[in-house]
Design a protein around this motif. Sequence first.
Motif, PDB file in Angstrom:
ATOM      1  N   ASP A 288       1.004  -1.183   0.092  1.00 53.46           N
ATOM      2  CA  ASP A 288       0.048  -0.008   0.106  1.00 53.46           C
ATOM      3  C   ASP A 288       0.697   1.328  -0.151  1.00 53.46           C
ATOM      4  O   ASP A 288       1.724   1.283   0.754  1.00 53.46           O
ATOM      5  N   PRO A 289       0.833   2.243  -0.840  1.00 47.38           N
ATOM      6  CA  PRO A 289       1.430   3.345  -0.964  1.00 47.38           C
ATOM      7  C   PRO A 289       1.381   4.150   0.322  1.00 47.38           C
ATOM      8  O   PRO A 289       2.229   5.104   0.689  1.00 47.38           O
ATOM      9  N   LEU A 290       0.192   3.874   1.157  1.00 49.00           N
ATOM     10  CA  LEU A 290       0.378   4.522   2.415  1.00 49.00           C
ATOM     11  C   LEU A 290       1.632   4.359   3.232  1.00 49.00           C
ATOM     12  O   LEU A 290       1.979   5.090   3.966  1.00 49.00           O
ATOM     13  N   PHE A 291       2.115   2.962   3.093  1.00 50.06           N
ATOM     14  CA  PHE A 291       3.307   2.779   3.642  1.00 50.06           C
ATOM     15  C   PHE A 291       4.756   2.797   2.857  1.00 50.06           C
ATOM     16  O   PHE A 291       5.721   3.113   3.515  1.00 50.06           O
ATOM     17  N   VAL A 292       4.546   2.354   1.704  1.00 51.06           N
ATOM     18  CA  VAL A 292       5.751   2.426   0.807  1.00 51.06           C
ATOM     19  C   VAL A 292       5.887   3.578  -0.032  1.00 51.06           C
ATOM     20  O   VAL A 292       7.136   3.605  -0.590  1.00 51.06           O
ATOM     21  N   GLY A 293       5.049   4.469   0.180  1.00 50.75           N
ATOM     22  CA  GLY A 293       5.169   5.909  -0.691  1.00 50.75           C
ATOM     23  C   GLY A 293       5.796   5.652  -2.122  1.00 50.75           C
ATOM     24  O   GLY A 293       5.007   4.657  -2.812  1.00 50.75           O
ATOM     25  N   ASP A 294       6.749   6.289  -2.499  1.00 52.01           N
ATOM     26  CA  ASP A 294       7.157   6.192  -3.792  1.00 52.01           C
ATOM     27  C   ASP A 294       8.549   5.560  -3.830  1.00 52.01           C
ATOM     28  O   ASP A 294       9.448   5.772  -4.832  1.00 52.01           O
ATOM     29  N   ALA A 295       8.879   4.495  -3.140  1.00 54.82           N
ATOM     30  CA  ALA A 295       9.902   3.882  -2.762  1.00 54.82           C
ATOM     31  C   ALA A 295      10.116   2.915  -4.164  1.00 54.82           C
ATOM     32  O   ALA A 295       9.229   2.580  -5.000  1.00 54.82           O
ATOM     33  N   HIS A 296      11.254   2.858  -4.491  1.00 58.62           N
ATOM     34  CA  HIS A 296      11.727   2.072  -5.743  1.00 58.62           C
ATOM     35  C   HIS A 296      11.661   0.572  -5.723  1.00 58.62           C
ATOM     36  O   HIS A 296      11.941  -0.052  -4.738  1.00 58.62           O
ATOM     37  N   VAL A 297      10.674   0.256  -6.520  1.00 59.18           N
ATOM     38  CA  VAL A 297      10.296  -1.446  -6.775  1.00 59.18           C
ATOM     39  C   VAL A 297      10.839  -1.683  -7.839  1.00 59.18           C
ATOM     40  O   VAL A 297      10.904  -1.184  -8.911  1.00 59.18           O
ATOM     41  N   GLU A 298      11.639  -3.029  -7.638  1.00 60.74           N
ATOM     42  CA  GLU A 298      12.211  -3.754  -8.748  1.00 60.74           C
ATOM     43  C   GLU A 298      11.803  -4.982  -8.781  1.00 60.74           C
ATOM     44  O   GLU A 298      12.058  -5.881  -7.640  1.00 60.74           O
ATOM     45  N   TYR A 299      11.271  -5.499  -9.707  1.00 66.13           N
ATOM     46  CA  TYR A 299      10.806  -6.994  -9.970  1.00 66.13           C
ATOM     47  C   TYR A 299      11.582  -7.942 -10.128  1.00 66.13           C
ATOM     48  O   TYR A 299      11.321  -9.090  -9.879  1.00 66.13           O
ATOM     49  N   ASP A 300      12.779  -7.606 -10.386  1.00 61.17           N
ATOM     50  CA  ASP A 300      13.830  -8.670 -10.864  1.00 61.17           C
ATOM     51  C   ASP A 300      14.690  -8.608  -9.548  1.00 61.17           C
ATOM     52  O   ASP A 300      15.413  -7.607  -9.141  1.00 61.17           O
ATOM     53  N   GLN A 301      14.568  -9.841  -8.779  1.00 55.73           N
ATOM     54  CA  GLN A 301      15.153  -9.968  -7.360  1.00 55.73           C
ATOM     55  C   GLN A 301      16.680  -9.862  -7.583  1.00 55.73           C
ATOM     56  O   GLN A 301      17.468  -9.161  -6.531  1.00 55.73           O
ATOM     57  N   MET A 302      17.262 -10.368  -8.493  1.00 54.65           N
ATOM     58  CA  MET A 302      18.761 -10.395  -8.576  1.00 54.65           C
ATOM     59  C   MET A 302      19.172  -9.093  -8.818  1.00 54.65           C
ATOM     60  O   MET A 302      20.326  -8.574  -8.193  1.00 54.65           O
ATOM     61  N   ARG A 303      18.665  -8.266  -9.630  1.00 53.89           N
ATOM     62  CA  ARG A 303      18.750  -6.772  -9.852  1.00 53.89           C
ATOM     63  C   ARG A 303      19.014  -5.923  -8.679  1.00 53.89           C
ATOM     64  O   ARG A 303      19.691  -5.297  -8.130  1.00 53.89           O
ATOM     65  N   ALA A 304      17.717  -6.194  -7.860  1.00 54.06           N
ATOM     66  CA  ALA A 304      17.373  -5.406  -6.583  1.00 54.06           C
ATOM     67  C   ALA A 304      18.584  -5.807  -5.489  1.00 54.06           C
ATOM     68  O   ALA A 304      18.942  -4.880  -4.835  1.00 54.06           O
ATOM     69  N   PHE A 305      18.946  -7.004  -5.749  1.00 51.51           N
ATOM     70  CA  PHE A 305      20.088  -7.414  -4.540  1.00 51.51           C
ATOM     71  C   PHE A 305      21.542  -6.776  -4.777  1.00 51.51           C
ATOM     72  O   PHE A 305      22.460  -6.749  -4.017  1.00 51.51           O
ATOM     73  N   PHE A 310      22.183  -4.379   3.336  1.00 52.61           N
ATOM     74  CA  PHE A 310      21.175  -5.124   4.197  1.00 52.61           C
ATOM     75  C   PHE A 310      19.910  -5.913   3.282  1.00 52.61           C
ATOM     76  O   PHE A 310      19.413  -5.090   2.448  1.00 52.61           O
ATOM     77  N   VAL A 311      19.746  -7.127   3.551  1.00 52.77           N
ATOM     78  CA  VAL A 311      18.878  -7.821   2.928  1.00 52.77           C
ATOM     79  C   VAL A 311      17.597  -8.122   3.821  1.00 52.77           C
ATOM     80  O   VAL A 311      17.852  -8.621   4.899  1.00 52.77           O
ATOM     81  N   TYR A 312      16.425  -7.584   3.898  1.00 53.43           N
ATOM     82  CA  TYR A 312      15.280  -7.941   4.850  1.00 53.43           C
ATOM     83  C   TYR A 312      14.149  -8.885   3.868  1.00 53.43           C
ATOM     84  O   TYR A 312      13.695  -8.240   3.055  1.00 53.43           O
ATOM     85  N   ALA A 313      14.188 -10.095   4.577  1.00 53.47           N
ATOM     86  CA  ALA A 313      13.152 -10.871   3.864  1.00 53.47           C
ATOM     87  C   ALA A 313      12.076 -11.071   4.568  1.00 53.47           C
ATOM     88  O   ALA A 313      11.930 -11.174   5.744  1.00 53.47           O
ATOM     89  N   LYS A 314      10.791 -11.380   4.035  1.00 48.64           N
ATOM     90  CA  LYS A 314       9.663 -11.376   4.592  1.00 48.64           C
ATOM     91  C   LYS A 314       8.732 -11.968   3.435  1.00 48.64           C
ATOM     92  O   LYS A 314       8.478 -11.415   2.230  1.00 48.64           O
ATOM     93  N   ASN A 315       7.729 -12.725   4.058  1.00 56.01           N
ATOM     94  CA  ASN A 315       6.710 -13.233   3.008  1.00 56.01           C
ATOM     95  C   ASN A 315       5.221 -12.292   3.281  1.00 56.01           C
ATOM     96  O   ASN A 315       5.035 -11.922   4.412  1.00 56.01           O
ATOM     97  N   TRP A 316       4.615 -12.085   2.572  1.00 54.85           N
ATOM     98  CA  TRP A 316       3.094 -11.436   2.773  1.00 54.85           C
ATOM     99  C   TRP A 316       2.324 -11.879   1.593  1.00 54.85           C
ATOM    100  O   TRP A 316       2.742 -12.311   0.610  1.00 54.85           O
ATOM    101  N   SER A 317       1.209 -11.551   1.961  1.00 54.91           N
ATOM    102  CA  SER A 317      -0.010 -12.000   1.156  1.00 54.91           C
ATOM    103  C   SER A 317      -0.338 -10.677   0.006  1.00 54.91           C
ATOM    104  O   SER A 317       0.028  -9.787   0.273  1.00 54.91           O
ATOM    105  N   CYS A 318      -1.230 -11.079  -0.738  1.00 53.77           N
ATOM    106  CA  CYS A 318      -1.634  -9.862  -1.790  1.00 53.77           C
ATOM    107  C   CYS A 318      -2.163  -8.638  -1.100  1.00 53.77           C
ATOM    108  O   CYS A 318      -3.305  -9.001  -0.271  1.00 53.77           O
ATOM    109  N   PRO A 319      -1.596  -7.628  -1.102  1.00 48.63           N
ATOM    110  CA  PRO A 319      -2.125  -6.456  -0.496  1.00 48.63           C
ATOM    111  C   PRO A 319      -3.496  -5.808  -1.006  1.00 48.63           C
ATOM    112  O   PRO A 319      -3.980  -5.046  -0.686  1.00 48.63           O
ATOM    113  N   GLY A 320      -3.785  -6.467  -2.144  1.00 45.47           N
ATOM    114  CA  GLY A 320      -4.983  -5.920  -2.938  1.00 45.47           C
ATOM    115  C   GLY A 320      -4.772  -4.300  -3.290  1.00 45.47           C
ATOM    116  O   GLY A 320      -5.734  -3.749  -3.702  1.00 45.47           O
TER     117      GLY A 320
END
Length: 399
Positions: A288-305, A310-320
């Motif tokens: 939700d943009p309420l929390f993530v604002g305009d943070a950089h989102v990268e769909y390619d995990q290897m490129r993001a890493f 620091f790498v922070y891992a977490k699972n979450w379900s679909c935020p809708g």
Amino acid sequence: MQHFYIFIGCCSLLKLSSGSGEKAENCLFALFYARLAPLAAPKLGGGSGEKAENCLFALFYARLALTLTHKTITEKRMNTFLHAKDLTNIDLALREAAEIKQERYKYEHLGRHRTALLVFFNNSLRTRLSTQKAARNLGLDVIVLDVNQGAWKLETEHGVVMDGDKSEHLLEAIPVMASFCDIIGVRTFAGLTDRHADYTEQILNQFILHSGKPVFSMESATAHPLQAFADLITIEEHREKGRRPKVVLTWAPHPRALPQAVPNSFAEWMLAADVDLVVTHPEGYELDPLFVGDAHVEYDQMRAFEDADFVYAKNWSCPGVTRPDDYGKILSTDPSWTVTARQMAVTRDAHFMHCLPVRRNVIVSDEVIESPRSLVIPEAANREISATVVLKRMLEAMG
Ligand code: AN0
Ligand code: CP
């Protein structure tokens, strides 16, 4: 005139020692002293023997103005704790955390003859232990209530005919609970079926509305601020000095549908801190943009890493967010997102973080979580520190 200044100076010192919770009043005092300082300053040019003395007076009032303004900002009445902004100033909170870590019983007097009630609607290991420890650091008595183990089953919806398995309504239970305590912590996970109910924090807000007591989240539907604050303290302790760290929040697979509270708060707190945040997840998992604002989102995990500190891992379900009909659902179980040495190899020898509990070889490989770069244990230990700072602030605000 000098006597007048001395009188005002004495008043201000009394004011400074008179505790917190007088925001508006302190603000007026701060403005008043800020005004006095320049009034004293022109006398500097008077040429008389009073020059040095007036100089000291000018400095004195300027200092008072600053102190009072600072006090007003830092000691905002903290009646609830859900978001990073509730601490007002993250840097000050981090300094306070470092101080408390050195001397964790320093504020033991604050909780004397006061009781914290910790209400759990869901399981917990870390939050349960660390919040109790923090409360005791502050001299509080603690009562822990596991709502689903031994208490009456609680109805949370309004207007329901209660002829099912729920024996008591929150609307009676909350004021009764509140009558035995001075401050309330609540753990109530997202239901993950009704996005509106979760994202308006319907259960936590009932505690805020009907308890008449300060309320803090111990992971509620949308946020886990005590975790995010502990995460930030941990990053602060391990960051390379003089370098703005690259922090990657990565989704990882999990067999059960989990809430978004942890990644929501993590993103929110990282955006408030002095770090570069990159969020990576499969499509559909947009937070939700309420929390993530305009943070950089990268769909390619290897490129993001790449070059992460620091790498922070977490699972979450679909935020809708991009897929409203899939709120709370599992959209992917792709094992290639499990954090292993393969992804860690492209980082700057990054530290690995996870809030725990973690499923090994599903979220993260044994090798990565057991490596010397893994911070999961100190991160969990810092939950005591984050909770001590937050409870301290809330006790101070109670006066
Ligand atoms: C919870 C969650 O994902 O929100 C609690 C994490 C602190 N995790 C599980 O239920 C496994
Ligand atoms: N990280 C965390 O909140 O753990 P618990 O669910 O065990 O409290």
